[in-house]
Structures are given as C-alpha cells and as structure tokens.
Design an enzyme around this catalytic site. Structure first.
Site, mmCIF file in Angstrom:
data_model
loop_
_atom_site.group_PDB
_atom_site.id
_atom_site.type_symbol
_atom_site.label_atom_id
_atom_site.label_comp_id
_atom_site.label_asym_id
_atom_site.label_seq_id
_atom_site.Cartn_x
_atom_site.Cartn_y
_atom_site.Cartn_z
ATOM 1 C CB CYS A 76 -8.438 -26.005 -26.204
ATOM 2 S SG CYS A 76 -6.762 -25.583 -26.465
ATOM 3 C CB CYS A 79 -3.843 -30.380 -24.198
ATOM 4 S SG CYS A 79 -2.303 -29.338 -23.601
ATOM 5 C CD GLN A 338 13.567 -24.952 -26.416
ATOM 6 O OE1 GLN A 338 12.170 -25.342 -26.544
ATOM 7 N NE2 GLN A 338 13.940 -25.260 -27.744
ATOM 8 C CD GLU A 392 19.207 -15.844 -34.046
ATOM 9 O OE1 GLU A 392 18.192 -16.044 -34.748
ATOM 10 O OE2 GLU A 392 18.886 -16.729 -33.869
ATOM 11 C CG ASP A 442 18.487 -24.743 -31.263
ATOM 12 O OD1 ASP A 442 17.287 -25.255 -31.726
ATOM 13 O OD2 ASP A 442 18.411 -24.460 -30.030
ATOM 14 C CB CYS A 469 11.166 -27.590 -32.674
ATOM 15 S SG CYS A 469 11.555 -26.742 -34.482
#
Length: 512
Positions: A76, A79, A338, A392, A442, A469
């Site tokens: 996968c 992770c 989030q 936005e 952000d 991010c």
C-alpha cells in the site's frame, strides 16, 4: 553501469524515499521502499545526470524498526514510514523542513533557523476522520475498492487499514460488494490525461478556450471512481464539549462516478439506500460525478444527496460538524478540513498563538485570512480583531465560512470568493501599506501564487503567519518574504503519521 546496485541508505527524501549519497561524489540515488540505516539491493529505473532513481528489491542489512501497523505495509502507498519508529519519523520531518528552508529558501546562513522540534500526532492509529478510496479492476474479474499500490495506479483492497476508526473498514467493504454487484466497470485513470488528448484547455477567466474535445463515457473509461468516507457530527451540539470523543458521531459517504445514464444513477441511489439501511451510523449518502479523465478525488457535479431515512435532501445539503479550538465548524461532505482532528487542534493552537503573540506596538486591528476555506483557523482568532476579511477560491467554502462566522456571533467577518492573486491585487490598489496589520495564509500544496505574494508584500502587514503543507513551496515563498520579513519561528507538525507528509506553521515579522 548495471541494472542493480547495493547501497546503504543515509537519509530520507521529501517524498519518503531512501537517499544514498555515493562517497565518490556521483549522482545521489533515491531508493523507493527503503529506510535510513538499511543496506539494500535496488534496481535502477531511471538515470539522470545529477540523480538516479531505484526501487528496493531486497534488504541485505536491516536496522531496528517498528512493527507494521497493518498487513498491507509492503504494497500500500499510504504508510511508507510505518516501520520507522515514531520518534524517528518526527526527527526526519523536522529535518525535511530544515533542508527545504536552507537549500531552497536560502535561510539559516546568517543566523540559526528558529526551528522548533516537530509536534507529533496524539494518535498514530485510527486518527483519520476522512479517507478516499479508489475503485479498480479486481484480479481476475469484477472490481475492488481500496488504496493505490505504491508507485502505481493499481488498486489494493485494504480491509486491515489501521488509519480509520472502527466502523470505517466495514463501510468500505460493504460498498465494494454493492458496487461489484451492479456489473458496472471500475474507472481506470490514464497515466497521462494530456497524452490522451481529453483534458479541456484551461485559461484565466475562461477566455480564449479552444473547442472542447469529447470526453469518454462510462462504457469507455469505466464508471465507479471513488468512495470518500468521513465521520463527524450531525449538529453543532452546543451543550457538549467540542471534543473529538463527543457522543453522537456519524458517517457521511460520498461516491464519485463518471457521468452516467439515468439507470446508472438509479443504481447508485439504490446502493446508497442499502448502505443507509444496513448501517445506522451512516448519516448521509452523496453521489457526485466527474467527467475529467484524471485521478483527482473531486466531484464536478452533485447528483444526489440522501438523508438518514434514504430521502433526497432539498438543496443537496448534508451538513456535518467537526470540533476545533472549542468551536464546532459546519462543513459540507466535500469540504476541506484537516483529517486528523487531535493533531489539527495542535496546528490551530500554534497558528493562533503565533498570530496573537505579544509584540511591540498597538493591539491587532485587521486580519487578512487568505485561503480561508470554511473559516478555520481564522475564526478562532477573529475575536481579537476589529475586522476580518477572508478569501477563498471555492464559493461553497465561502458560504460555509459565512455561516460559521454568523453562528459564532462574528458580524465583523466578511468573505470573498475568487482567485487570491486577483483579490489581493485589488485590495492593494484600494488600501495602502499597513491597513491590514495581520495576515494568515493557508495555501494548497502549490504555495502562494507569485502575484498574490507580491500584492501581500505591498499591503505590508506587520505580522504574517503561514500554514504550509509542503516544505518546498514554503521555502520558495520564504525566499521572497525574507526580503521584507524576519522569520521569528517555524514549527513542524505531524498530521499524517507513517507518511513523509509534514505541515508547518511559520511566523514572520515585518522588518522595521
């Protein structure tokens, strides 16, 4: 030159691959599926002048590693760091932020970087309130539902996934069975949509478009695309403490398909009603369609929204609420928020603390909240300002931000929908430097658009807090900001354990 090499992994790259630096000064080698300290055999898959890319074929010498958190770890793509002890994950995430700021941003040359240790996630299992699963062809025949295999588009069923709360895997398995029973094929995205000639050309403001090419139908490219599972609360629960363990949690399911016929849409609606009947924990089922031939998990048109009783909701609305910073934020099932609630609390608290931390001069007055989404975390600091202006691109998110501001009693907050560069440029023409004394950014992974950053520097807020991010785009923007601002502090945060993804909050003070 050989197709296979043996090398020792020295470090980790920004995308999670192992990194080997040859002692003879040759090209660095990125090795997928490897971790620091391992000696591996790897097959070269690409050679460039300054770097090679390889994929691990065997581990010859291992190091002390943690146990896999789920049985799908080797295949996968979700992770890749799950065997790396969690303390080591945090150290490497901090190092990724440092490397980007130093090498790309050019910071840390004259003075030490004000980099704090990375803040970890309170939970490393079952921490996600949202996950996106892809449909794909099953081995042999039929279809399956799961996550992409590492390094490819093939879908791997993951019934043992450890990232979702307890009810999640069962919902995914049931949906996969119902979709397979329909007989409709799974969608397989092209490896390069541009090569397929199916992407509609995009230009600013919709002008100058060439004629649109025909897009393939469900028979050609497949029907079932994605299932998005998301948990939250069906009402703001004002009497409850705004905590992730508040009672009454429910699930929202969003099925994304290719555009279908009337009968195919009825098939999806039947599946939604069966899921609602079988699982009392499901609050709503949403069907959206996407025509663009790509692998993005985003509906372009909402077809149907079913409530808990299986009836169509007027206005296609299925509101859900998530807690953050002691408040309940209202969202749409497709809204950005989030996915790690407990770690998001740390991120929001860090951002608000940096935005409001004591400094010389007058108290905060006006806040620019750029890329504000549904209003968080800007609304957590709004009570300390006389005026808040949020920006936005997504109009649906702007409506949610306005509703959240009204629910919190903040009449001094207003929001505008549109491109941040255009809105900030217009604002810079209207106001001189210093009118907006604070700014909160952000942005998405691409960072702040250069035109938006130029307009923001013209507006010259005294303090700027940047939530990132992507360390690489943060570093790129930091290089531009450092001409006018001093970096006061940067804090890495882990919202995605067992992956190389790292968030950060940086605070910038305008030079006097």
């Amino acid at each position: 030159m050989t197709d296979e090499i043996v090398c020792r992994i020295d470090a980790l790259a920004h995308d999670g691959r192992g990194l080997h630096r040859p002692e003879d000064g040759g090209p660095v080698i990125f090795v997928a599926g490897s971790l620091p300290g391992q000696t591996v055999r790897a097959r070269i898959i690409r050679r460039q002048k300054r770097f090679w890319e390889a994929r691990r074929t065997a581990v010859l010498e291992d190091v002390a590693l943690a146990a896999d958190i789920c049985p799908h770890g080797e295949d996968c793509g979700g992770c890749p760091w799950q065997r790396l002890p969690y303390a080591a994950q945090l150290r490497w995430k901090g190092q990724l932020v440092r490397d980007a700021l130093e090498r790309i941003g050019g910071l840390g040359r004259d003075a030490a970087l004000p980099l704090r240790p990375a803040l970890g996630s309170p939970e490393q299992r079952a921490f996600r309130n949202k996950m996106e699963f892809a449909f794909g062809p099953a081995d042999g025949s039929g279809l399956c539902l799961g996550l992409r295999r590492r390094g490819g588009l093939q879908v791997l069923p993951v019934p043992g996934c450890a990232l979702l709360p307890a009810e999640g895997p069962g919902l995914v398995t049931a949906c996969a069975g119902l979709a397979a029973r329909s007989g409709l094929p799974a969608y397989v995205p092209p490896r390069s949509a541009a090569e397929e000639g199916r992407l509609r050309p995009r230009t600013d403001k919709g002008r100058g478009r060439r004629p649109r090419r025909e897009r393939p139908g469900a028979e050609e490219c497949g029907f079932w695309r994605f299932l998005v599972v998301r948990c939250g609360w069906p009402d703001p629960a004002p009497a409850q403490a705004a905590a992730a363990d508040a009672p009454g949690r429910r699930w929202w399911l969003t099925c994304v398909t290719s555009p279908g016929t009337a009968e195919q849409r009825r098939t999806v609606a039947r599946m939604g009603r069966e899921l609602l009947d079988a699982f009392p924990c499901v609050q709503a089922f949403v069907h959206e369609e996407r025509a663009t031939p790509d692998a993005l998990v985003a509906g372009e048109r909402r077809v149907l929204c079913l409530d808990r009783r299986g009836e169509a909701l007027p206005g296609d609305e299925a509101p859900l609420y998530l807690p953050l910073g002691g408040r309940w934020f209202g969202l749409d099932p497709a809204s950005f928020f989030q996915v790690n609630g407990l770690a998001a609390e740390r991120l929001a608290a860090t951002a608000v603390e940096q935005l409001l931390s004591p400094r010389p001069g007058a108290a905060p007055r006006r806040l620019l909240d750029v890329y504000c989404g549904a209003g968080a975390p800007g609304l957590l600091a709004a009570g300390h300002f006389d005026e808040v202006l949020g920006m936005e691109y997504d109009r649906r998110a702007v409506l949610l931000a306005e509703r959240n501001a009204r629910r919190f009693g903040f009449g001094h907050c207003r929001y505008e929908a549109g491109d941040a560069a255009r809105l900030l440029t217009a604002l810079a023409r209207e106001h001189g430097p210093g009118h907006w004394d604070h700014a909160l950014l952000d942005p998405p992974r691409g960072g702040v658009a250069p035109e938006a950053l130029a307009a923001l520097r013209h507006l010259a807020p005294e303090r700027l807090v940047y939530i990132s991010c992507n360390p690489a785009t943060l570093a790129r923007d930091a290089r531009a900001l450092s001409a006018d601002y001093e970096l006061m502090q940067v804090t890495p945060l882990d919202l995605f354990p067992h992956s190389p993804h790292v968030e950060s909050v940086s605070c910038w003070q305008r030079r006097t």
